[in-house]
Write a protein that holds these residues in place. Structure first.
Motif, PDB file in Angstrom:
ATOM      1  N   LEU A   6       0.829  -1.210   0.000  1.00  0.00           N
ATOM      2  CA  LEU A   6       0.000   0.000   0.000  1.00  0.00           C
ATOM      3  C   LEU A   6       0.859   1.254   0.000  1.00  0.00           C
ATOM      4  CD1 LEU A   6      -3.059  -0.519   2.364  1.00  0.00           C
ATOM      5  CD2 LEU A   6      -3.097   0.228   0.001  1.00  0.00           C
TER       6      LEU A   6
ATOM      7  N   PRO B 276       0.824   0.667  -4.801  1.00  0.00           N
ATOM      8  CA  PRO B 276      -0.591   0.575  -4.447  1.00  0.00           C
ATOM      9  C   PRO B 276      -1.418  -0.400  -5.286  1.00  0.00           C
ATOM     10  CG  PRO B 276       0.083   2.870  -4.596  1.00  0.00           C
ATOM     11  CD  PRO B 276       1.225   2.045  -5.070  1.00  0.00           C
TER      12      PRO B 276
ATOM     13  N   ALA C 167      -5.594   2.258  -2.210  1.00  0.00           N
ATOM     14  CA  ALA C 167      -4.681   2.121  -3.343  1.00  0.00           C
ATOM     15  C   ALA C 167      -4.964   3.181  -4.402  1.00  0.00           C
ATOM     16  CB  ALA C 167      -4.801   0.718  -3.950  1.00  0.00           C
TER      17      ALA C 167
END
Length: 144
Positions: free
Chosen positions: A83, A87, A130
């Motif tokens: 993350l 992402p 994300a």
């Protein structure tokens, strides 16, 4: 005394901080990963007390279920790293995390726990995080 020099015009703009969705997703994933990771570590190192029914279930579950349960903890940590670094990859890893967590919960505890439901909720949250991280890290020239 001299005054500080202003930044040149070609300096990259400051990126804003992490989004609230990212911060919440990281906190949730860290919380959910703690259980499988520490119980897996305790299982490997042999320091878990066997008098608790939940730990007895973990020992009785078998090596495949134990591996899936420990893997959920590792996948949760990998999701956090992804993350913050990659992402789009985090979405795939979070899906694997939620799957391992739910299967591990079912095999080890024999039912879906609150953590399993929270792991399922972590998937859409990580998708939102994300997307927010992708937008935050995208260069300004790419958005034009």
């Amino acid at each position: 005394m001299s005054t500080p020099q202003p930044a040149p015009n070609d300096a990259p703009p400051q990126q804003p901080g992490r989004s609230l969705a990212t911060q919440f997703a990281v906190a949730l994933l860290a919380f959910l990963s703690f259980g499988p990771f520490t119980t897996g570590l305790g299982l490997l190192l042999g320091f878990l007390p066997k008098q608790f029914p939940a730990i007895q279930n973990l020992y009785a579950a078998g090596p495949i279920a134990q591996t899936v349960w420990m893997g959920a903890g590792v996948l949760g940590i990998l999701t956090i790293v992804a993350l913050l670094r990659a992402p789009r990859l985090a979405i795939v890893i979070c899906l694997a995390f939620a799957t391992a967590y739910v299967l591990g919960t079912w095999w080890v505890w024999g039912r879906l726990t609150f953590g399993a439901w929270a792991a399922m909720a972590a998937v859409p949250l990580s998708i939102v995080a994300a997307v927010a991280e992708s937008r935050r890290t995208r260069p300004a020239s790419a958005s034009q």
